[in-house]
Write a protein that holds these residues in place. Sequence first.
Motif, PDB file in Angstrom:
ATOM      1  N   LYS A 276       3.253  46.024 -20.213  1.00  0.00           N
ATOM      2  CA  LYS A 276       2.160  46.997 -20.340  1.00  0.00           C
ATOM      3  C   LYS A 276       0.948  46.379 -21.025  1.00  0.00           C
ATOM      4  N   THR A 277       1.193  45.538 -22.007  1.00  0.00           N
ATOM      5  CA  THR A 277       0.090  44.845 -22.671  1.00  0.00           C
ATOM      6  C   THR A 277      -0.648  43.942 -21.694  1.00  0.00           C
ATOM      7  N   PHE A 278       0.106  43.255 -20.851  1.00  0.00           N
ATOM      8  CA  PHE A 278      -0.506  42.386 -19.841  1.00  0.00           C
ATOM      9  C   PHE A 278      -1.390  43.198 -18.898  1.00  0.00           C
ATOM     10  N   VAL A 279      -0.885  44.321 -18.432  1.00  0.00           N
ATOM     11  CA  VAL A 279      -1.647  45.158 -17.496  1.00  0.00           C
ATOM     12  C   VAL A 279      -2.924  45.671 -18.161  1.00  0.00           C
ATOM     13  N   ARG A 280      -2.811  46.154 -19.382  1.00  0.00           N
ATOM     14  CA  ARG A 280      -4.000  46.652 -20.089  1.00  0.00           C
ATOM     15  C   ARG A 280      -5.035  45.548 -20.289  1.00  0.00           C
ATOM     16  N   THR A 281      -4.563  44.343 -20.567  1.00  0.00           N
ATOM     17  CA  THR A 281      -5.472  43.235 -20.850  1.00  0.00           C
ATOM     18  C   THR A 281      -6.180  42.730 -19.601  1.00  0.00           C
ATOM     19  N   HIS A 282      -5.451  42.614 -18.493  1.00  0.00           N
ATOM     20  CA  HIS A 282      -5.991  41.961 -17.303  1.00  0.00           C
ATOM     21  C   HIS A 282      -6.384  42.924 -16.181  1.00  0.00           C
ATOM     22  N   PHE A 283      -5.767  44.085 -16.120  1.00  0.00           N
ATOM     23  CA  PHE A 283      -6.001  44.992 -14.985  1.00  0.00           C
ATOM     24  C   PHE A 283      -6.108  46.432 -15.481  1.00  0.00           C
ATOM     25  N   SER A 284      -6.986  46.650 -16.429  1.00  0.00           N
ATOM     26  CA  SER A 284      -7.088  47.977 -17.043  1.00  0.00           C
ATOM     27  C   SER A 284      -7.509  49.058 -16.054  1.00  0.00           C
ATOM     28  N   ASN A 285      -8.168  48.658 -14.959  1.00  0.00           N
ATOM     29  CA  ASN A 285      -8.643  49.641 -13.979  1.00  0.00           C
ATOM     30  C   ASN A 285      -7.816  49.671 -12.697  1.00  0.00           C
ATOM     31  N   CYS A 286      -6.663  49.033 -12.693  1.00  0.00           N
ATOM     32  CA  CYS A 286      -5.847  49.013 -11.463  1.00  0.00           C
ATOM     33  C   CYS A 286      -5.281  50.407 -11.191  1.00  0.00           C
ATOM     34  N   GLN A 287      -4.925  50.633  -9.936  1.00  0.00           N
ATOM     35  CA  GLN A 287      -4.375  51.926  -9.539  1.00  0.00           C
ATOM     36  C   GLN A 287      -2.879  52.062  -9.883  1.00  0.00           C
ATOM     37  N   ALA A 288      -2.164  50.927  -9.884  1.00  0.00           N
ATOM     38  CA  ALA A 288      -0.728  50.989 -10.159  1.00  0.00           C
ATOM     39  C   ALA A 288      -0.226  49.618 -10.590  1.00  0.00           C
ATOM     40  N   ALA A 289       0.891  49.630 -11.330  1.00  0.00           N
ATOM     41  CA  ALA A 289       1.527  48.387 -11.765  1.00  0.00           C
ATOM     42  C   ALA A 289       3.020  48.623 -11.909  1.00  0.00           C
ATOM     43  N   LEU A 290       3.800  47.602 -11.558  1.00  0.00           N
ATOM     44  CA  LEU A 290       5.256  47.671 -11.641  1.00  0.00           C
ATOM     45  C   LEU A 290       5.799  46.459 -12.375  1.00  0.00           C
ATOM     46  N   LEU A 291       6.905  46.639 -13.072  1.00  0.00           N
ATOM     47  CA  LEU A 291       7.686  45.536 -13.627  1.00  0.00           C
ATOM     48  C   LEU A 291       8.948  45.414 -12.802  1.00  0.00           C
ATOM     49  N   ALA A 292       9.193  44.233 -12.247  1.00  0.00           N
ATOM     50  CA  ALA A 292      10.338  44.028 -11.365  1.00  0.00           C
ATOM     51  C   ALA A 292      11.131  42.806 -11.821  1.00  0.00           C
ATOM     52  N   GLY A 293      12.136  42.426 -11.012  1.00  0.00           N
ATOM     53  CA  GLY A 293      12.886  41.210 -11.290  1.00  0.00           C
ATOM     54  C   GLY A 293      14.151  41.437 -12.085  1.00  0.00           C
ATOM     55  N   SER A 294      14.683  40.345 -12.636  1.00  0.00           N
ATOM     56  CA  SER A 294      15.984  40.379 -13.306  1.00  0.00           C
ATOM     57  C   SER A 294      16.002  41.284 -14.535  1.00  0.00           C
ATOM     58  N   ILE A 295      14.869  41.406 -15.213  1.00  0.00           N
ATOM     59  CA  ILE A 295      14.789  42.292 -16.379  1.00  0.00           C
ATOM     60  C   ILE A 295      15.137  43.719 -15.981  1.00  0.00           C
ATOM     61  N   VAL A 296      14.602  44.151 -14.862  1.00  0.00           N
ATOM     62  CA  VAL A 296      14.814  45.525 -14.385  1.00  0.00           C
ATOM     63  C   VAL A 296      16.260  45.724 -13.920  1.00  0.00           C
ATOM     64  N   ARG A 297      16.823  44.701 -13.303  1.00  0.00           N
ATOM     65  CA  ARG A 297      18.189  44.813 -12.774  1.00  0.00           C
ATOM     66  C   ARG A 297      19.260  44.627 -13.845  1.00  0.00           C
ATOM     67  N   GLY A 298      18.867  44.302 -15.060  1.00  0.00           N
ATOM     68  CA  GLY A 298      19.837  44.050 -16.111  1.00  0.00           C
ATOM     69  C   GLY A 298      20.545  42.722 -15.949  1.00  0.00           C
ATOM     70  N   GLU A 299      19.889  41.759 -15.293  1.00  0.00           N
ATOM     71  CA  GLU A 299      20.484  40.442 -15.032  1.00  0.00           C
ATOM     72  C   GLU A 299      19.712  39.327 -15.722  1.00  0.00           C
TER      73      GLU A 299
END
Length: 240
Positions: free
Chosen positions: A12-35
Amino acid sequence: MQAKLEPIGAAKTFVRTHFSNCQAALLAGSIVRGEATATSDLDIIIFDDTLVSSYRESFIESGWHIELFAHNLTSYRAFFEQDYRRAIPSLPTMVSEGIILKDSGVITDIKHEARALLDSGPEAWSDETIEMKRYFLTDALDDLIGCTNRAEGLFIAGTLATLVCEFILRTNRQWIGSSKWTYRALDRYDAQVAHELTDALERYYQTNDTEALIRFVDETLSPFGGRLFAGFSRGKPNGT
């Protein structure tokens, strides 16, 4: 060394810093899958209608390696189509699994597109493609059978494993993967078959015994006519 934030907070910090005006953002990958492992990074997907085209970029922030996948509100579809054609659904999987970091009301439809593509499965192989893949598998198998150089054999076995995984999955209209995802795709489809293949590879790597690996490939090819060499042809003009 920069302190490592918890993953969602870092994303969320990354999104706020670099893409504060974007329409949407997702976090994906192994972190999300618990792997997640000690070397896992954060895969962040951005949808920003001010972007001219899609791009990918890497960062190290908040103590994390971050892989950015940036798209506008239409450019992602070209990547969905590309992933469908190669039967490796990288972006649709990330979008479908992704945790929403930000949304202005567009992400539900994009996630539905991703899920529909994943549920449809890849396009079925044609008879011609199956024949060609049988030939490639036969060629790699013959290389292994005739191999007398241990170093070469290690590479041949790796190639054979990748080819036979692809053959099993694609002849059953399953998605495939690359690198570690090759095994994961096979294990998800048929854990017993994945176990048999890894056992055969381990036997070869540890003892130089090719019997189990040869048998595994032959059993895979058997329902489709077995090994193929004589009679295989591509590009030959008609009437010659």
